[in-house]
Design a protein around this motif. Structure first.
Motif, PDB file in Angstrom:
ATOM      1  N   SER A   1       0.724  -1.647   0.480  1.00  0.00           N
ATOM      2  CA  SER A   1       0.043  -0.132   0.140  1.00  0.00           C
ATOM      3  C   SER A   1       1.038   1.515  -0.169  1.00  0.00           C
ATOM      4  CB  SER A   1      -0.861  -0.337   0.526  1.00  0.00           C
ATOM      5  OG  SER A   1      -0.355   0.133   2.325  1.00  0.00           O
ATOM      6  N   GLU A   2       2.163   1.375   0.378  1.00  0.00           N
ATOM      7  CA  GLU A   2       3.150   2.421   0.139  1.00  0.00           C
ATOM      8  C   GLU A   2       3.601   2.475  -0.941  1.00  0.00           C
ATOM      9  OE1 GLU A   2       4.307   1.704   5.660  1.00  0.00           O
ATOM     10  OE2 GLU A   2       5.888   0.965   3.550  1.00  0.00           O
ATOM     11  N   LEU A   3       3.963   1.720  -2.206  1.00  0.00           N
ATOM     12  CA  LEU A   3       4.005   1.900  -3.426  1.00  0.00           C
ATOM     13  C   LEU A   3       2.876   3.010  -4.249  1.00  0.00           C
ATOM     14  CD1 LEU A   3       4.749  -1.635  -3.766  1.00  0.00           C
ATOM     15  CD2 LEU A   3       6.831   0.296  -2.910  1.00  0.00           C
ATOM     16  N   ASP A   4       3.638   3.202  -4.850  1.00  0.00           N
ATOM     17  CA  ASP A   4       2.898   4.367  -6.018  1.00  0.00           C
ATOM     18  C   ASP A   4       2.353   3.137  -6.784  1.00  0.00           C
ATOM     19  OD1 ASP A   4       4.198   3.842  -8.309  1.00  0.00           O
ATOM     20  OD2 ASP A   4       5.855   3.873  -7.133  1.00  0.00           O
ATOM     21  N   LYS A   5       1.300   3.314  -7.040  1.00  0.00           N
ATOM     22  CA  LYS A   5      -0.157   2.962  -7.589  1.00  0.00           C
ATOM     23  C   LYS A   5       0.287   1.566  -9.021  1.00  0.00           C
ATOM     24  CE  LYS A   5      -4.186   5.129  -6.442  1.00  0.00           C
ATOM     25  NZ  LYS A   5      -5.176   5.700  -7.677  1.00  0.00           N
ATOM     26  N   THR A   6       1.192   2.506 -10.350  1.00  0.00           N
ATOM     27  CA  THR A   6       1.572   1.767 -11.249  1.00  0.00           C
ATOM     28  C   THR A   6       2.756   0.962 -10.789  1.00  0.00           C
ATOM     29  OG1 THR A   6       2.128   3.948 -12.469  1.00  0.00           O
ATOM     30  CG2 THR A   6       3.267   1.742 -13.348  1.00  0.00           C
ATOM     31  N   THR A   7       3.315   0.908  -9.463  1.00  0.00           N
ATOM     32  CA  THR A   7       4.410  -0.723  -9.184  1.00  0.00           C
ATOM     33  C   THR A   7       4.018  -1.336  -7.906  1.00  0.00           C
ATOM     34  OG1 THR A   7       6.286   1.157  -8.333  1.00  0.00           O
ATOM     35  CG2 THR A   7       6.444  -0.913  -7.752  1.00  0.00           C
ATOM     36  N   ALA A   8       2.659  -1.286  -8.012  1.00  0.00           N
ATOM     37  CA  ALA A   8       1.742  -2.355  -6.797  1.00  0.00           C
ATOM     38  C   ALA A   8       0.873  -2.785  -8.265  1.00  0.00           C
ATOM     39  CB  ALA A   8       0.524  -1.229  -5.979  1.00  0.00           C
ATOM     40  N   LYS A   9       0.507  -2.011  -8.578  1.00  0.00           N
ATOM     41  CA  LYS A   9      -0.114  -2.843  -9.870  1.00  0.00           C
ATOM     42  C   LYS A   9       0.984  -3.713 -11.028  1.00  0.00           C
ATOM     43  CE  LYS A   9      -3.017  -2.504 -14.079  1.00  0.00           C
ATOM     44  NZ  LYS A   9      -3.889  -1.462 -15.152  1.00  0.00           N
TER      45      LYS A   9
END
Length: 217
Positions: free
Chosen positions: A153-161
């Motif tokens: 959840s702490e990662l940016d959305k692009t990396t998390a995806k």
């Protein structure tokens, strides 16, 4: 002797000496355990006399079938229940486009795959063993610990995806998550590491679950 037991009876048969073969997804009675208590429960259990000699591991048969599938088995195979990467026909020097895993718990089982041919995971038991091969079908589920969820959840959305998409594509529902990762040793023995871009995913493989423990760069 193999046993098909209702879920609620698992503790009872375990106390009687039955063992669970995680690869076959089935309970069995070891050779040194008295069968009489199980015979008394036969109305509630499905008993199947298909146990093969544990000392009679059909290695030559397994090697022959793996070689027919294109795997290069040029030395005595590993028999430790872990995935072993090997070259296949058509590989260049240093390439290992195949893997196999041999289990000897309960009934000898060999699983292998040739990625170059695109064939799915092949599953073998000894030719003389009469057992429904469908019970060897495995499908792994990916789970996150609370610590891993917080880090994601702490990662940016692009990396998390990127990370979740890779896990869903490669590990969720797969038959064997080990070849895509690296087994860790020393104080992290029993854990696996997966690389997704610059990130390293630490996981534990247990009971047909890939449990994501932590994400780090």
């Amino acid at each position: 002797m193999w046993i098909k037991a209702p879920f609620e009876m698992r503790e009872q048969i375990k106390e009687l000496g039955a063992k669970y073969d995680a690869n076959a997804k089935c309970w069995y009675v070891p050779e040194n355990v008295d069968l009489k208590p199980f015979e008394n429960l036969k109305q509630d259990l499905e008993l199947n006399q298909v146990q093969s000699e544990k000392t009679d591991i059909p290695i030559a048969f397994f090697v022959e079938k793996m070689q027919e599938a294109g795997l290069v088995i040029d030395k005595s195979p590993e028999i430790n229940g872990r995935s072993t990467r090997v070259a296949v026909q058509g590989d260049k020097a240093g390439q290992k486009s195949g893997w196999y895993k041999i289990h000897t718990d309960g009934v000898p089982v060999c699983l292998f795959q040739n990625w170059r041919t695109g064939d799915g995971v092949q599953k073998l038991v000894a030719p003389s063993t009469k057992i429904d091969m469908s019970i060897f079908g495995m499908s792994y589920t990916v789970l996150f610990t609370q610590k891993a969820k917080k880090r994601l959840s702490e990662l940016d959305k692009t990396t998390a995806k990127l990370i979740t998409s890779w896990l869903k594509k490669n590990l969720e529902g797969c038959e064997n998550p080990e070849p895509l990762g690296k087994a860790l040793v020393a104080n992290k023995s029993g854990q696996w590491r997966y690389r997704i871009g610059v990130y390293r995913i630490l996981a534990e493989i247990k009971d047909e679950k890939v449990i994501i423990l932590f994400l780090q760069i």
